[in-house]
Design an enzyme around this catalytic site. Structure first.
Site, mmCIF file in Angstrom:
data_model
loop_
_atom_site.group_PDB
_atom_site.id
_atom_site.type_symbol
_atom_site.label_atom_id
_atom_site.label_comp_id
_atom_site.label_asym_id
_atom_site.label_seq_id
_atom_site.Cartn_x
_atom_site.Cartn_y
_atom_site.Cartn_z
ATOM 1 N N ASP A 345 0.875 -1.176 0.000
ATOM 2 C CA ASP A 345 0.000 0.000 0.000
ATOM 3 C C ASP A 345 0.910 1.223 0.000
ATOM 4 O O ASP A 345 2.118 1.112 0.255
ATOM 5 C CB ASP A 345 -0.904 -0.003 1.242
ATOM 6 N N VAL A 404 -7.564 2.192 -5.353
ATOM 7 C CA VAL A 404 -8.796 2.961 -5.548
ATOM 8 C C VAL A 404 -9.336 2.863 -6.988
ATOM 9 O O VAL A 404 -8.579 2.690 -7.930
ATOM 10 C CB VAL A 404 -8.572 4.445 -5.178
ATOM 11 N N GLU A 405 -10.644 3.012 -7.091
ATOM 12 C CA GLU A 405 -11.317 2.829 -8.388
ATOM 13 C C GLU A 405 -11.160 4.088 -9.247
ATOM 14 O O GLU A 405 -12.108 4.881 -9.393
ATOM 15 C CB GLU A 405 -12.797 2.494 -8.116
ATOM 16 N N HIS A 453 -12.682 -10.175 -10.118
ATOM 17 C CA HIS A 453 -13.611 -9.352 -9.339
ATOM 18 C C HIS A 453 -14.136 -10.125 -8.136
ATOM 19 O O HIS A 453 -14.986 -11.005 -8.265
ATOM 20 C CB HIS A 453 -14.762 -8.886 -10.250
ATOM 21 N N ASN A 503 -22.653 -7.035 -11.546
ATOM 22 C CA ASN A 503 -23.065 -5.648 -11.317
ATOM 23 C C ASN A 503 -23.945 -5.121 -12.446
ATOM 24 O O ASN A 503 -24.834 -4.305 -12.221
ATOM 25 C CB ASN A 503 -21.845 -4.751 -11.128
HETATM 26 N N1 LIG Z 1 -15.396 -2.297 -1.500
HETATM 27 C C1 LIG Z 1 -16.099 -3.089 -2.249
HETATM 28 O O1 LIG Z 1 -17.219 -3.492 -1.901
HETATM 29 C C2 LIG Z 1 -15.523 -3.587 -3.542
HETATM 30 C C3 LIG Z 1 -16.042 -4.765 -4.117
HETATM 31 C C4 LIG Z 1 -15.462 -5.244 -5.286
HETATM 32 C C5 LIG Z 1 -14.429 -4.548 -5.879
HETATM 33 N N2 LIG Z 1 -13.964 -3.385 -5.310
HETATM 34 C C6 LIG Z 1 -12.857 -2.702 -5.979
HETATM 35 O O2 LIG Z 1 -11.653 -2.987 -5.260
HETATM 36 C C7 LIG Z 1 -10.761 -1.877 -5.362
HETATM 37 C C8 LIG Z 1 -10.381 -1.424 -3.980
HETATM 38 O O3 LIG Z 1 -11.541 -1.087 -3.274
HETATM 39 P P1 LIG Z 1 -11.560 -0.976 -1.690
HETATM 40 O O4 LIG Z 1 -12.972 -0.891 -1.305
HETATM 41 O O5 LIG Z 1 -10.705 -2.043 -1.099
HETATM 42 O O6 LIG Z 1 -10.883 0.438 -1.463
HETATM 43 P P2 LIG Z 1 -10.168 1.008 -0.179
HETATM 44 O O7 LIG Z 1 -10.283 2.472 -0.291
HETATM 45 O O8 LIG Z 1 -10.640 0.333 1.057
HETATM 46 O O9 LIG Z 1 -8.654 0.579 -0.375
HETATM 47 C C9 LIG Z 1 -7.838 1.070 -1.384
HETATM 48 C C10 LIG Z 1 -6.418 1.024 -0.873
HETATM 49 O O10 LIG Z 1 -5.553 1.287 -1.965
HETATM 50 C C11 LIG Z 1 -4.489 2.044 -1.461
HETATM 51 N N3 LIG Z 1 -3.810 2.689 -2.579
HETATM 52 C C12 LIG Z 1 -4.150 3.791 -3.259
HETATM 53 N N4 LIG Z 1 -3.226 4.032 -4.230
HETATM 54 C C13 LIG Z 1 -2.316 3.039 -4.140
HETATM 55 C C14 LIG Z 1 -1.137 2.732 -4.857
HETATM 56 N N5 LIG Z 1 -0.714 3.522 -5.825
HETATM 57 N N6 LIG Z 1 -0.434 1.633 -4.515
HETATM 58 C C15 LIG Z 1 -0.847 0.843 -3.494
HETATM 59 N N7 LIG Z 1 -1.949 1.102 -2.779
HETATM 60 C C16 LIG Z 1 -2.673 2.186 -3.097
HETATM 61 C C17 LIG Z 1 -5.123 2.998 -0.473
HETATM 62 O O11 LIG Z 1 -4.153 3.522 0.435
HETATM 63 C C18 LIG Z 1 -6.118 2.074 0.205
HETATM 64 O O12 LIG Z 1 -5.565 1.439 1.332
HETATM 65 C C19 LIG Z 1 -11.489 -0.846 -6.186
HETATM 66 O O13 LIG Z 1 -11.113 -0.976 -7.527
HETATM 67 C C20 LIG Z 1 -12.949 -1.205 -6.013
HETATM 68 O O14 LIG Z 1 -13.765 -0.783 -7.076
HETATM 69 C C21 LIG Z 1 -14.482 -2.906 -4.157
#
Ligand SMILES: NC(=O)c1ccc[n+]([C@@H]2O[C@H](COP(=O)([O-])OP(=O)(O)OC[C@H]3O[C@@H](n4cnc5c(N)ncnc54)[C@H](O)[C@@H]3O)[C@@H](O)[C@H]2O)c1
Length: 718
Positions: A345, A404-405, A453, A503
């Site tokens: 991270d 992040v998305e 996914h 989705n």
């Molecule tokens: N939360 C959900 O329900 C869910 C479900 C399926 C898919 N997703 C997808 O999973 C991905 C992450 O979602 P999340 O909910 O875990 O987000 P989150 O915000 O909880 O976590 C994202 C993490 O990525 C880190 N980050 C940002 N830039 C970075 C980089 N350059 N290198 C390494 N780490 C970095 C951030 O510090 C953070 O800890 C997204 O693409 C989201 O669309 C989320």
């Protein structure tokens, strides 16, 4: 040798004891398919003709005892006329009746799983000896049917009514120790002593030290205390089952009826009642759907295992980018299932969150006695949290990106990690909305990139969509599938499109919800109607659980991608709530308010949100439950039709299973393609047409669906 077949054999030892050994030559487990049932009949013919037999010991030469009937034969069986189904049951039912009328004692040695028909044959034997590794149960109600080979008739006579009803209606396999305590088995021994004990029990039966005839008699004439127990608890149990399962799962009520009514007469009468109840259950849509789910799952897992078998070696080190909700969950699941994970991270807080979450989940296991502190420490040690790329990334076979998305961030992160990894590794993105083909654009090796996914929470949700981008190679898909299997997940392969499969379908359903609330429906009433229909939570509640910011983001992306169908000319209800400071369950404030009352989570409707929605929507209007269901389910069903026609998903089986495992689609309805089959395509199109004038293309069926309606085609063969 008294008898030798493809599934079983009977031989006679010098002491006159015959051994019936189940050992299927065609599979890794024993099951009662047509062939095995016919062989049991033939084997009993030979056994009855054999002179000098003094006893029979039934056992298995496989790692399991018998896993039950062959479910793959059920789809054709259930299409048969009622009397044909009853005849089929009677064939093997008569075998078991013959077994318990032999002139000598019958002892069974249960070495592993004895489920459904596997346990029913044990109940027909005089004495049951189990290994401590055995697991026994009657899981039929989980398939929408009931035990049909005497389970509901013999079990209550042997162990009483309460235990039988609990076991049969829960369908859960039980450990041998509990089976011993409740009297389902008579003896429990270490696995390596099983046959020795079975022989000793046989000797006791023969010498008269053990009265096996009394055990037989208990089944033939029901003890008065058991009849009394049926009278004491029967009505209340029946009422509870009706209110808990009702018409959703008729098998539960029919199994209860079979147990209770069966105790009113002889064992033969009970067996007749059971056959009738089985036929009634077998003819329900629910049985068709639940058996269909089971077979679809088997098909899915077979395809996945075939793919995994093609890869050179399983992944030995995993890389995870982003240690948030998803990345942390993926690293945890990987470590739990034995594959070390390097989790990177950019923020220490992110790493702390990921490790904290893993520690919390493992501590829970320790607390309930399912894991030791040492094991927990060993699993945590498999996750290496890092803030910078290090040499470890050179060894990563499969990398899952979960940052992040945001397409720009993802592009930067993906190209960066590609340069740090050995060229043999593959990269998977856990994006929920961004097309895989677009994400692959800046990569050097797009053929080694795909989507993976996961669903939230990762440890609990079985589904993983494996997404094939335009340039993804089949080898990459196979490696991602193998990794998903190693995580004990269910991989469904889909082709790339906005929202992928789950989705995309879910947001069509939510589009129906948005519009319905705009047209004046009360969202609390909508939730109740959809929960009554079978969803674990209604749409407003589900949106709160997912998070309204996430919902809004997906709505924006998918709304733009499927503009003609998902377009709306009013502000989304997620945005309305977000504007009021609500993000859903995560900040305790959404369509509902969430709090902890007396240590328990509590959910009450958010009156302010409700009032605001009422202000912005058309005047309040009452919709029937049928209208509510139709207005939400039809868009989802049509989206499934598009996904199949566009080859986003290869088959209705895979599409439906994805919905079951990804979003908790009501299992007893079998999935949305199955639902359309149940209604019939002609009726489905007629209902959808009713809405198209007023509500537009969201309810517009595909040309292919119309064609299917004309030719009475279905999505499933049966
Ligand atoms: N939360 C959900 O329900 C869910 C479900 C399926 C898919 N997703 C997808 O999973 C991905 C992450 O979602 P999340 O909910 O875990 O987000 P989150 O915000 O909880 O976590 C994202 C993490 O990525 C880190 N980050 C940002 N830039 C970075 C980089 N350059 N290198 C390494 N780490 C970095 C951030 O510090 C953070 O800890 C997204 O693409 C989201 O669309 C989320």
């Amino acid at each position: 040798m008294i008898y030798s077949g493809e599934s079983l054999s009977i031989s006679k030892a010098d002491n006159g004891v015959a051994h019936l050994v189940f050992d299927s030559k065609s599979g890794s487990v024993n099951k009662f398919d047509h062939l095995t049932v016919a062989e049991v009949t033939a084997a009993l013919d030979s056994l009855e003709d054999e002179a000098g037999v003094t006893g029979l010991i039934v056992s298995s030469a496989k790692g399991v005892f018998i896993v039950g009937a062959d479910i793959s034969e059920f789809t054709t069986l259930l299409e048969e006329a009622d009397d044909k189904i009853a005849d089929h049951l009677r064939l093997h039912g008569d075998n078991l009746r013959r077994l318990e009328k032999l002139d000598f004692p019958v002892v069974v040695a249960i070495n592993g799983f004895a489920l459904g028909g596997g346990l029913e044959i044990c109940l027909a034997c005089d004495v049951r000896v189990a290994s401590d590794l055995a697991s026994v149960g009657l899981p039929e109600t989980g398939l929408g049917i009931i035990p049909g080979w005497g389970g509901t008739a013999r079990m209550p006579r042997l162990v009483g009514v309460q235990t039988s009803l609990e076991w049969i209606t829960s369908g859960r396999p039980q450990k041998a120790q509990l089976a011993l305590e409740l009297g389902v088995v008579d003896y429990l021994v270490a696995a390596d002593e099983l046959m020795i004990k079975a022989e000793a029990v046989m000797a006791d039966c023969q010498s008269g030290d053990l009265d096996y005839k009394a055990a037989r008699a208990r089944k033939e004439t029901t003890a008065t205390e058991i009849v009394a127990e049926a009278h004491r608890i029967g009505d209340e149990w029946t009422a509870n089952v009706a209110s808990k399962f009702g018409a959703r799962l008729p098998a539960q009520g029919l199994a209860t009826q079979s147990v209770l009514q069966g105790l009113e007469g002889s064992l033969d009468e009970a067996l007749d009642i059971e056959r009738q109840c089985f036929v009634n259950a077998a003819k329900t849509d629910q049985a068709k759907a639940l058996i269909g789910n089971f077979l679809s799952d088997q098909y899915l897992m077979k395809c996945a295992k075939d793919r995994a078998a093609t890869i050179a070696a399983p992944a030995t080190v995993i890389g995870v980018l982003g240690a948030g909700i998803m990345g942390g969950g993926i690293a945890y699941q990987s470590a739990l299932t034995g594959t070390p994970a390097i989790m990177k991270d950019i923020a220490q807080e992110g790493l702390d969150l990921g490790m904290g979450q893993a520690t919390k989940l493992l501590s829970k296991r320790v607390k309930i006695g399912r894991m030791t502190e040492e094991k927990k420490a060993a699993i945590l040690a498999l996750i290496t949290p890092v803030l910078e790329y290090d040499e470890g990334f050179k060894k990563v076979d499969v990398l899952v990106e979960a940052v992040v998305e945001n397409v720009k961030v993802k592009h930067a992160v993906l190209t960066d990690v590609e340069s740090k990894m050995d060229p043999s590794g593959i990269i998977c993105s856990n994006t929920s909305t961004l097309p895989i083909t677009d994400l692959a654009e800046p990569l050097e090796r797009p053929e080694q990139f795909c989507g993976m996914h996961f669903f939230n929470p990762v440890h609990a949700m079985p589904l993983v969509e494996i997404i094939r981008g335009a340039k993804t190679s089949e080898e990459t898909i196979n490696r991602a599938v193998a990794y998903a299997l190693s995580l004990k997940k269910k991989p469904v392969i889909v082709n790339d499109c906005p929202g992928f499969l789950v989705n995309r379908l879910l947001f069509a359903y939510f589009a129906g919800f948005m519009q319905l609330v705009y047209d004046g429906a009360d969202y609390e009433v909508v939730d109740k109607a959809m929960e009554k229909w079978g969803w674990p939570m209604g749409p407003a509640y589900l949106a709160d659980v997912v998070g309204l910011d996430t919902m809004q983001h997906c709505d924006d992306v998918l709304g733009a991608a499927y503009l003609s169908r998902l377009k709306k000319d009013f502000k989304s209800w997620y945005q309305v709530v977000i504007d009021m400071g609500g993000l859903g369950q995560k900040n305790g404030n959404g369509f509902y308010n969430y709090s902890i009352v007396d240590g328990r989570p509590s959910k009450v409707v958010n009156d302010e949100v409700k009032a605001r929605v009422a202000e912005l929507a058309k005047p309040a209007k009452v919709f029937t439950e049928t209208e509510i269901v139709e207005r939400l389910m039809i868009p989802m069903a049509i989206e499934m039709a598009f996904a199949l026609e566009e080859n986003i998903v290869a088959s209705p089986q895979e599409g439906d299973v994805a919905l079951l495992y990804g979003v908790g689609f009501p299992a007893f309805r079998g999935g949305v393609a199955r639902w359309m089959d149940t209604i019939g395509l002609k009726v489905f199109c007629d209902i959808a047409d009713k809405y198209t004038d007023e509500l537009g293309p969201l309810y517009g069926v595909t040309a292919r669906q119309r064609e299917m309606a004309v030719h009475t085609e279905t999505y499933y063969d049966s």
